[in-house]
Design an enzyme around this catalytic site. Structure first.
Site, PDB file in Angstrom:
ATOM      1  N   HIS A   1       0.772   5.248   1.187  1.00 22.33           N
ATOM      2  CA  HIS A   1       0.080   6.273   1.976  1.00 22.33           C
ATOM      3  C   HIS A   1       0.150   7.610   1.234  1.00 22.33           C
ATOM      4  O   HIS A   1       1.226   8.012   0.778  1.00 22.33           O
ATOM      5  CB  HIS A   1       0.791   6.501   3.319  1.00 22.33           C
ATOM      6  CG  HIS A   1       0.817   5.326   4.229  1.00 22.33           C
ATOM      7  ND1 HIS A   1      -0.044   5.200   5.293  1.00 22.33           N
ATOM      8  CD2 HIS A   1       1.624   4.234   4.277  1.00 22.33           C
ATOM      9  CE1 HIS A   1       0.224   4.078   5.948  1.00 22.33           C
ATOM     10  NE2 HIS A   1       1.235   3.472   5.352  1.00 22.33           N
TER      11      HIS A   1
ATOM     12  N   HIS B   1       0.839  -1.209   0.000  1.00 19.43           N
ATOM     13  CA  HIS B   1       0.000   0.000   0.000  1.00 19.43           C
ATOM     14  C   HIS B   1       0.867   1.248   0.000  1.00 19.43           C
ATOM     15  O   HIS B   1       1.997   1.240   0.474  1.00 19.43           O
ATOM     16  CB  HIS B   1      -0.951   0.010   1.200  1.00 19.43           C
ATOM     17  CG  HIS B   1      -0.263  -0.166   2.521  1.00 19.43           C
ATOM     18  ND1 HIS B   1       0.133  -1.393   2.990  1.00 19.43           N
ATOM     19  CD2 HIS B   1       0.111   0.732   3.458  1.00 19.43           C
ATOM     20  CE1 HIS B   1       0.712  -1.252   4.167  1.00 19.43           C
ATOM     21  NE2 HIS B   1       0.732   0.037   4.477  1.00 19.43           N
TER      22      HIS B   1
HETATM   23  P1  5GP Z   1       1.764   0.446   7.385  1.00 24.22           P
HETATM   24  O1  5GP Z   1       2.444   0.792   8.670  1.00 24.22           O
HETATM   25  O2  5GP Z   1       1.646  -1.040   7.168  1.00 24.22           O
HETATM   26  O3  5GP Z   1       2.363   1.159   6.202  1.00 24.22           O
HETATM   27  O4  5GP Z   1       0.312   1.064   7.540  1.00 24.22           O
HETATM   28  C1  5GP Z   1      -0.886   0.356   7.558  1.00 24.22           C
HETATM   29  C2  5GP Z   1      -1.993   1.388   7.592  1.00 24.22           C
HETATM   30  O5  5GP Z   1      -3.233   0.743   7.375  1.00 24.22           O
HETATM   31  C3  5GP Z   1      -2.128   2.129   8.942  1.00 24.22           C
HETATM   32  O6  5GP Z   1      -2.034   3.529   8.704  1.00 24.22           O
HETATM   33  C4  5GP Z   1      -3.490   1.723   9.462  1.00 24.22           C
HETATM   34  O7  5GP Z   1      -4.161   2.797  10.106  1.00 24.22           O
HETATM   35  C5  5GP Z   1      -4.220   1.292   8.209  1.00 24.22           C
HETATM   36  N1  5GP Z   1      -5.175   0.225   8.415  1.00 24.22           N
HETATM   37  C6  5GP Z   1      -4.930  -0.961   9.059  1.00 24.22           C
HETATM   38  N2  5GP Z   1      -6.027  -1.746   9.008  1.00 24.22           N
HETATM   39  C7  5GP Z   1      -6.975  -1.051   8.318  1.00 24.22           C
HETATM   40  C8  5GP Z   1      -8.326  -1.368   7.933  1.00 24.22           C
HETATM   41  O8  5GP Z   1      -8.864  -2.427   8.215  1.00 24.22           O
HETATM   42  N3  5GP Z   1      -8.980  -0.415   7.223  1.00 24.22           N
HETATM   43  C9  5GP Z   1      -8.414   0.778   6.884  1.00 24.22           C
HETATM   44  N4  5GP Z   1      -9.154   1.649   6.192  1.00 24.22           N
HETATM   45  N5  5GP Z   1      -7.142   1.105   7.229  1.00 24.22           N
HETATM   46  C10 5GP Z   1      -6.435   0.196   7.934  1.00 24.22           C
END
Ligand code: 5GP
Ligand code: ZN
Length: 144
Positions: A102, A100
């Site tokens: 951001h 993903h």
């Molecule tokens: P990472 O640290 O893996 O780059 O970020 C994962 C992101 O996914 C976090 O900002 C978290 O808030 C978001 N996130 C995790 N689970 C969910 C979910 O079930 N739905 C949504 N909309 N965001 C999620």
């Protein structure tokens, strides 16, 4: 598709999300725990864990959507800037193992500027020798 992956669940419609954009390859939705107003996540529908796995044509599709959503989010929340963040592996802080990107709207002096500033500080690597930079550049070049 991974049965326990939260982003696969959103992509298949099993879990809810506030959808911003979707097409056959790409899905964009609001981050559940936003770092700032208008924080979105751009994901491929298909489950790939990280940047090493995602095919280049899919990355191109993802980044063309990143560009469009960045402009739209900036306009929508009146942001002064946009930070684009993409984490690979636990050491990099990745918590959801479905690739993903951001898109985080930014404002001067906002709460996350300190954290990002700290991340960009060059811990212990200040003023490197040109020869050291040349050497690591050569090694990375050899692994391309
Ligand atoms: P990472 O640290 O893996 O780059 O970020 C994962 C992101 O996914 C976090 O900002 C978290 O808030 C978001 N996130 C995790 N689970 C969910 C979910 O079930 N739905 C949504 N909309 N965001 C999620
Ligand atoms: Zn997934």
């Amino acid at each position: 598709m991974s049965a326990v992956c939260p982003f696969c669940s959103i992509a298949s419609g099993k879990a809810q999300a506030s959808i911003v954009y979707e097409d056959a390859t790409v899905l964009v939705f609001m981050d559940l725990n936003p770092a700032n107003f208008g924080h979105t996540l751009v994901v491929p529908r298909e489950h790939w864990e990280n940047i090493y796995e995602v095919p280049e044509n899919v990355l191109a599709d993802l980044f063309s959507v990143v560009k469009r959503v960045s402009s739209a989010a900036k306009k929508t929340v009146g942001a002064e800037g946009i930070s684009i963040l993409q984490l690979n592996g636990r050491a990099a802080g990745q918590t959801v193992t479905h690739f993903h990107i951001h898109i985080i709207p930014r404002f001067s002096g906002d709460a996350i500027s300190k954290a990002l500033g700290a991340m960009m500080e060059h811990h212990g690597l200040k003023n490197p020798e040109k020869s050291d930079l040349d050497e690591i550049a050569k090694k990375i070049r050899e692994n391309l």
